[in-house]
Design an enzyme around this catalytic site. Structure first.
Site, PDB file in Angstrom:
ATOM      1  N   LYS A  14       0.697  -0.833  -0.082  1.00  0.00           N
ATOM      2  CA  LYS A  14       0.299  -0.445   0.296  1.00  0.00           C
ATOM      3  C   LYS A  14       0.876   1.246   0.018  1.00  0.00           C
ATOM      4  O   LYS A  14       0.606   2.309  -1.051  1.00  0.00           O
ATOM      5  CB  LYS A  14      -1.083  -0.097   1.398  1.00  0.00           C
ATOM      6  CG  LYS A  14      -1.377  -1.116   1.393  1.00  0.00           C
ATOM      7  CD  LYS A  14      -2.608  -0.685   2.917  1.00  0.00           C
ATOM      8  CE  LYS A  14      -1.918  -0.554   3.945  1.00  0.00           C
ATOM      9  NZ  LYS A  14      -2.050  -2.412   4.078  1.00  0.00           N
ATOM     10  N   ARG A  88      -9.890   0.743   8.670  1.00  0.00           N
ATOM     11  CA  ARG A  88      -9.329  -0.335   9.295  1.00  0.00           C
ATOM     12  C   ARG A  88     -10.509  -1.368   9.773  1.00  0.00           C
ATOM     13  O   ARG A  88     -10.157  -2.293   9.967  1.00  0.00           O
ATOM     14  CB  ARG A  88      -8.254  -0.420   9.982  1.00  0.00           C
ATOM     15  CG  ARG A  88      -6.687  -0.532   9.240  1.00  0.00           C
ATOM     16  CD  ARG A  88      -5.596  -0.373  10.240  1.00  0.00           C
ATOM     17  NE  ARG A  88      -4.586  -1.171   9.990  1.00  0.00           N
ATOM     18  CZ  ARG A  88      -3.314  -0.767   9.300  1.00  0.00           C
ATOM     19  NH1 ARG A  88      -3.333   0.296   9.296  1.00  0.00           N
ATOM     20  NH2 ARG A  88      -2.373  -1.576   9.149  1.00  0.00           N
ATOM     21  N   ARG A 127      12.078  -6.007   5.374  1.00  0.00           N
ATOM     22  CA  ARG A 127      11.707  -4.717   5.346  1.00  0.00           C
ATOM     23  C   ARG A 127      12.148  -3.535   6.084  1.00  0.00           C
ATOM     24  O   ARG A 127      13.164  -3.497   7.057  1.00  0.00           O
ATOM     25  CB  ARG A 127      10.458  -3.972   5.560  1.00  0.00           C
ATOM     26  CG  ARG A 127       9.769  -2.781   4.963  1.00  0.00           C
ATOM     27  CD  ARG A 127       8.362  -2.623   4.811  1.00  0.00           C
ATOM     28  NE  ARG A 127       7.501  -3.002   6.087  1.00  0.00           N
ATOM     29  CZ  ARG A 127       5.968  -2.497   6.022  1.00  0.00           C
ATOM     30  NH1 ARG A 127       5.616  -2.247   4.630  1.00  0.00           N
ATOM     31  NH2 ARG A 127       5.800  -2.817   7.145  1.00  0.00           N
ATOM     32  N   ARG A 161      10.755  -0.279  10.890  1.00  0.00           N
ATOM     33  CA  ARG A 161      10.468  -0.771  12.086  1.00  0.00           C
ATOM     34  C   ARG A 161       9.692  -1.649  13.217  1.00  0.00           C
ATOM     35  O   ARG A 161      10.075  -2.835  12.730  1.00  0.00           O
ATOM     36  CB  ARG A 161       8.642  -0.976  11.444  1.00  0.00           C
ATOM     37  CG  ARG A 161       8.230   0.510  10.387  1.00  0.00           C
ATOM     38  CD  ARG A 161       6.970   0.377   9.776  1.00  0.00           C
ATOM     39  NE  ARG A 161       5.430  -0.206  10.393  1.00  0.00           N
ATOM     40  CZ  ARG A 161       4.943  -0.857   9.604  1.00  0.00           C
ATOM     41  NH1 ARG A 161       5.091   0.033   8.552  1.00  0.00           N
ATOM     42  NH2 ARG A 161       3.196  -0.948  10.478  1.00  0.00           N
ATOM     43  N   ARG A 172      -0.386  -8.842  13.574  1.00  0.00           N
ATOM     44  CA  ARG A 172      -1.328  -8.045  12.712  1.00  0.00           C
ATOM     45  C   ARG A 172      -1.870  -8.232  11.592  1.00  0.00           C
ATOM     46  O   ARG A 172      -2.899  -8.052  10.990  1.00  0.00           O
ATOM     47  CB  ARG A 172      -0.440  -7.341  12.198  1.00  0.00           C
ATOM     48  CG  ARG A 172       0.649  -6.049  13.210  1.00  0.00           C
ATOM     49  CD  ARG A 172       2.115  -5.595  12.680  1.00  0.00           C
ATOM     50  NE  ARG A 172       1.767  -4.946  11.672  1.00  0.00           N
ATOM     51  CZ  ARG A 172       3.462  -4.845  10.495  1.00  0.00           C
ATOM     52  NH1 ARG A 172       4.197  -5.382  11.102  1.00  0.00           N
ATOM     53  NH2 ARG A 172       3.019  -3.827   9.750  1.00  0.00           N
TER      54      ARG A 172
HETATM   55  P1  AMP Z   1       0.255   0.794   9.171  1.00  0.00           P
HETATM   56  O1  AMP Z   1       1.717   1.600   9.195  1.00  0.00           O
HETATM   57  O2  AMP Z   1      -0.514   1.150   8.201  1.00  0.00           O
HETATM   58  O3  AMP Z   1       0.872  -0.709   9.436  1.00  0.00           O
HETATM   59  O4  AMP Z   1       0.007   0.828  11.019  1.00  0.00           O
HETATM   60  C1  AMP Z   1       1.010   0.657  11.836  1.00  0.00           C
HETATM   61  C2  AMP Z   1       0.407  -0.090  12.744  1.00  0.00           C
HETATM   62  O5  AMP Z   1      -0.870   1.877  13.304  1.00  0.00           O
HETATM   63  C3  AMP Z   1      -0.863  -0.794  13.273  1.00  0.00           C
HETATM   64  O6  AMP Z   1       0.120  -2.369  13.401  1.00  0.00           O
HETATM   65  C4  AMP Z   1      -1.754  -0.330  13.896  1.00  0.00           C
HETATM   66  O7  AMP Z   1      -1.430  -0.352  15.177  1.00  0.00           O
HETATM   67  C5  AMP Z   1      -1.742   1.007  13.593  1.00  0.00           C
HETATM   68  N1  AMP Z   1      -2.800   1.333  12.872  1.00  0.00           N
HETATM   69  C6  AMP Z   1      -2.062   2.540  11.709  1.00  0.00           C
HETATM   70  N2  AMP Z   1      -3.409   2.601  11.607  1.00  0.00           N
HETATM   71  C7  AMP Z   1      -4.220   2.361  11.749  1.00  0.00           C
HETATM   72  C8  AMP Z   1      -5.978   1.983  12.029  1.00  0.00           C
HETATM   73  N3  AMP Z   1      -6.506   3.304  10.838  1.00  0.00           N
HETATM   74  N4  AMP Z   1      -6.465   2.151  12.739  1.00  0.00           N
HETATM   75  C9  AMP Z   1      -6.617   1.148  14.306  1.00  0.00           C
HETATM   76  N5  AMP Z   1      -4.676   1.509  13.940  1.00  0.00           N
HETATM   77  C10 AMP Z   1      -4.102   2.066  13.279  1.00  0.00           C
END
Ligand code: AMP
Length: 218
Positions: A14, A88, A127, A161, A172
């Site tokens: 994404k 999400r 990554r 990360r 996740r």
């Molecule tokens: P990402 O960078 O999109 O993989 O997000 C990293 C982490 O941030 C996720 O595993 C969640 O803990 C939190 N997070 C990001 N976006 C959301 C969302 N829309 N709703 C809830 N938690 C989120």
């Protein structure tokens, strides 16, 4: 102007596709994950509160992420918004619909990026990204040309990360299947859903995404 959601499990690509769309189409990327990581590194109260939840691989509350998106949905969106990692959950999807309607805008397409779980593990655990320009790399499939140096901007600030490890990824993925995958049905019912094969090369996936964005919507 086109507003889209990139929907898919962690590691589906994404962020990579969003970065291309920003460059090529002057779109605005709204990544709640990036916003939350920013809040963490700048040490805000909210950042401290969510750090542990994120490192465990769980979702932070709807209230927090809806608040973050609401703050950004102001002013000119140039070529349109790319929602990356948001919504999400079903309540987040409802909230996004309301926020866009309030601005007199709508969602044009939801692009589901399909990738199988085995590929996700390999992608996520290799990554790393540039802390300065955000370029995404991978130990095996996309290493930097010079070790420790970003190809794009020359920075040495390459980061992994905290949640890109096998344990957090398991959680996740669980969160994705339980809480996020119902959005596929939600947007299908609205007639907004399009799927792409996220296993292809970056440019091949980008081609599929472009075809969806460019189709005539009457
Ligand atoms: P990402 O960078 O999109 O993989 O997000 C990293 C982490 O941030 C996720 O595993 C969640 O803990 C939190 N997070 C990001 N976006 C959301 C969302 N829309 N709703 C809830 N938690 C989120």
């Amino acid at each position: 102007m086109v507003n889209i959601i990139l929907l898919g499990p962690p590691g589906a690509g994404k962020g990579t596709q969003a970065r291309k769309l920003v460059e090529e189409r002057n779109m605005v990327q709204l990544s709640t994950g990036d916003m939350l990581r920013e809040a963490q590194s700048s040490g805000t109260e909210m950042g401290k509160r969510v750090a542990e939840v994120m490192s465990r691989g769980e979702l932070v509350t709807d209230e927090i992420v809806i608040g973050l998106i609401e703050e950004k949905l102001v002013g000119d969106s140039a070529g349109g918004f790319i929602f990356d990692g948001f919504p999400r959950t079903l309540p987040q999807a409802d909230a996004l619909g309301r926020l866009l309607a309030r601005m007199g805008q709508r969602l044009d397409a939801v692009v589901e990026m399909r990738v199988d779980d085995a590929a996700l593990v390999a992608r996520i655990t290799g990554r790393f990204t540039c802390g300065n320009c955000g370029e995404v790399y991978h130990d095996q499939t996309k290493p930097t040309a010079v070790e420790g140096t970003c190809d794009v901007c020359g920075s040495h600030d390459l980061r992994r990360r905290a949640d890109d490890n096998a344990d957090s990824l398991k959680q996740r993925l669980m969160e994705y299947y339980k809480k996020t995958s119902p959005l596929i049905g939600y947007y299908y019912a609205l007639g907004d859903l399009f799927s792409v094969d996220g296993l292809g090369e970056i440019d091949a996936v980008a081609g599929e995404v472009a075809a969806i964005l460019d189709q005539d919507r009457g």
